[in-house]
Design a protein around this motif. Structure first.
Motif: not given
Length: 122
Positions: A22-30, A96-109, A114-118
């Motif tokens: 994940q490249s857009n995580s707001k928490a270090d180490g998670s 899922f989406s793939y664009d310019k080296g990024v995989i993205s998808y939504e997670v609902t908890i 939230a949109q996750v980008e990897m």
């Protein structure tokens, strides 16, 4: 004398094989980490700097064979692997989406989405 035309080279499909973080995580180490092997994607929640993981998704990967570098796919869940996963998604499919080296998808908890980008792990 006419020349035989040279056939156009066949496009090479994008390879998603490997580890993604994940490249857009707001928490270090998670965050989330994915592994793509063949036509299967496995996604885990990662916490405590990687000391603890929990299965979130196991499903199909569909890569277009035309060499596209931007595409979407609907992953079908491996419900047998997810049914006992405490934090596993209970959805039958996930987009899922793939664009310019990024995989993205939504997670609902708990009603929060939230949109996750990897990005590919180094």
């Amino acid at each position: 004398m006419s020349e035989t035309p040279t056939p156009a080279p066949k496009p090479t499909p994008v390879s998603l094989e490997g580890t993604w973080k994940q490249s857009n995580s707001k928490a270090d180490g998670s965050g989330m980490e994915a592994t793509v092997v063949g036509q299967t994607i496995t996604i885990d929640f990662v916490i405590d700097g990687g000391k603890t993981t929990a299965l979130y998704w196991v499903g199909t990967v569909v890569v277009p064979q035309d060499g596209s570098t931007s595409f979407t796919w609907t992953s079908e869940a491996d419900t047998a692997k997810l049914k006992n996963a405490l934090l596993g998604s209970q959805d039958a499919t996930k987009n899922f989406s793939y664009d310019k080296g990024v995989i993205s998808y939504e997670v609902t908890i708990q009603g929060q989405t939230a949109q996750v980008e990897m990005a590919r792990a180094e």
